[in-house]
Design an enzyme around this catalytic site. Structure first.
Site, PDB file in Angstrom:
ATOM      1  CG  ASP A  80       2.566   6.517   2.378  1.00 45.98           C
ATOM      2  OD1 ASP A  80       1.450   6.063   2.711  1.00 45.98           O
ATOM      3  OD2 ASP A  80       3.529   6.626   3.178  1.00 45.98           O
TER       4      ASP A  80
ATOM      5  NE  ARG B  83      -2.885  -1.634   3.289  1.00 48.27           N
ATOM      6  CZ  ARG B  83      -3.504  -1.332   4.421  1.00 48.27           C
ATOM      7  NH1 ARG B  83      -4.367  -0.330   4.464  1.00 48.27           N
ATOM      8  NH2 ARG B  83      -3.277  -2.015   5.519  1.00 48.27           N
TER       9      ARG B  83
ATOM     10  NE  ARG C 158       8.296   9.079   2.090  1.00 51.82           N
ATOM     11  CZ  ARG C 158       7.110   9.635   2.320  1.00 51.82           C
ATOM     12  NH1 ARG C 158       5.991   8.907   2.200  1.00 51.82           N
ATOM     13  NH2 ARG C 158       7.017  10.890   2.658  1.00 51.82           N
TER      14      ARG C 158
END
Lengths: 268, 268
Positions: free
Chosen positions: B52, B50, B200
């Protein structure tokens, strides 16, 4: 006057092309506006190649004459800041001081272009506008063999736009290599100068060879026909990148050079 | 029901993320709409990760259950045609028939991500939105050394978003390699699953190491702190690409698998 040489990257998709025109935003205009904002100077800059609308650059070379001396570092940062503020898709990769004898267009010894084709079944999502999408399977080795029939000094009438303003259709093509990496087919072209639409005409014609519709001999015959109608369909601008310009280590006087160099435009 | 496995590419910049949400267009929604247009089926598809908002994919994997049997070739073409018509930046790279035991999310053995940093002085023109622009000089060898302190089975509390819904912060990181090619620094990460914002968070922390502000030991200490506040700034989504998912050759029954596999989400 203080002359600066700049190396410029741009995404050509939102521009009418390199050259300032009435009908929309140009890369040249974007840089000239940034120079005005940064320095107050109203300038007319010159690029090594007048790329068409939609054509990209990783290494366009430009010269600009400013009224006062700048540190190249500060000039680069100031121009990039103004380009960014204006929402331009243009970046100044490098700035150096240049002699008055340096001319981005007329001093150029060799120009290097890249044409990118993505050959696969699915349309492009990440690379939309950044490559030519070709749904058919292509044989890059046949493309490369066909490309070799074009290398050398030839009358390239077949491969230039009807709008080409060059005096002569004769050019010396130093390199036209076709390589593949996965779905990506890259055509790398080098010459002192190119005719208008020459590389896109090559790409469109080499595609026919890659698909098996033309043999390398057909490509050679198209060249020898010296007839625009013998050319394959011109490939879209999306895949074309102006990569690099080579200059002499000692930049010669422009007046001397125009006698020995063909001064036609580079409108690939 | 006929189950299909699809490999999907997308440019995440115009989407709220993979998952259908109230607040804007999602990649999942775009594909579900294309399936509805092509087949008349109202479906809820599942993706392996999923991602972002702003995160891209070259190899997201999806499964979808359709009411009738399709040739995978025709289904791919129909979905791509509808996606293109709708102006989506989503492409279906491959479609295959899948067993009912194949689940894009729960059958995944390993997920592979790429994080791209462009380290140079000039802002990005061609790669805007497709990489993280870092104006500072970076030492990728220090980044790679720092990354190796994160490889293995660890409590990654430091490197997960406060919004992460996973039950456990423990993950096994199989690979975190940093390489450079010119201005481009690539971080490649592999694990069975990742925590929300984990990659990230890695990228933002490794940047500090690359700039010389943190040593590899500082990165190890941040991991060992098991404290979100010890993490470097989270890197922007622009540079992150979901590349590939590995599955067992023989797809096991999903009910069996959920007992042996951590079922947390992959919200990198």
């Amino acid at each position: 006057m203080f002359r600066y040489r700049m190396i410029v990257e741009y995404d050509g998709s939102q521009y009418v092309g390199w050259q300032r025109q009435e009908n929309g935003p140009s890369v040249q205009g974007a840089i000239e506006k940034a120079i005005l904002s940064a320095s107050g100077d109203v300038v007319s800059i010159r690029g090594a190649g007048r790329t068409d609308s939609g054509v990209h650059a990783m290494g366009q070379v430009v010269h600009a004459d400013l009224s006062r001396e700048w540190s190249p570092f500060k000039l680069q940062n100031a121009l990039n800041a103004h380009l960014r503020l204006a929402g331009e898709r243009v970046a100044i990769l490098d700035v150096t001081s240049a002699s008055e004898f340096f001319d981005a267009r007329f001093s150029a010894l060799r120009r290097h272009y890249l044409y990118r084709i993505i050959s696969r079944r699915a349309p492009l999502a990440l690379e939309a506008g950044k490559a030519w999408f070709v749904a058919k399977t292509m044989d890059h080795e046949v493309m490369h063999a066909a490309a070799q029939t074009l290398v050398g000094k030839h009358d390239f009438t077949t491969f230039r736009s009807a709008h080409c303003q060059a005096n002569s259709p004769v050019r010396t093509l130093d390199r036209l290599d076709v390589t593949r990496s996965g779905d990506l087919i890259e055509i790398r072209a080098t010459a002192q100068s190119f005719l208008h639409n020459q590389i896109r005409s090559f790409a469109g014609t080499l595609k026919l060879a890659g698909e098996g519709r033309w043999t390398p001999d057909d490509v050679r015959a198209a060249l020898e026909a010296r007839d625009r109608k013998a050319c394959g369909p011109v490939a879209p601008p999306d895949g074309l990148y102006f990569m690099q310009v080579d200059y002499p280590d000692v930049i010669v006087d422009r007046r001397q050079e125009t006698e020995t160099t063909d001064d036609d435009d580079d409108l690939s």
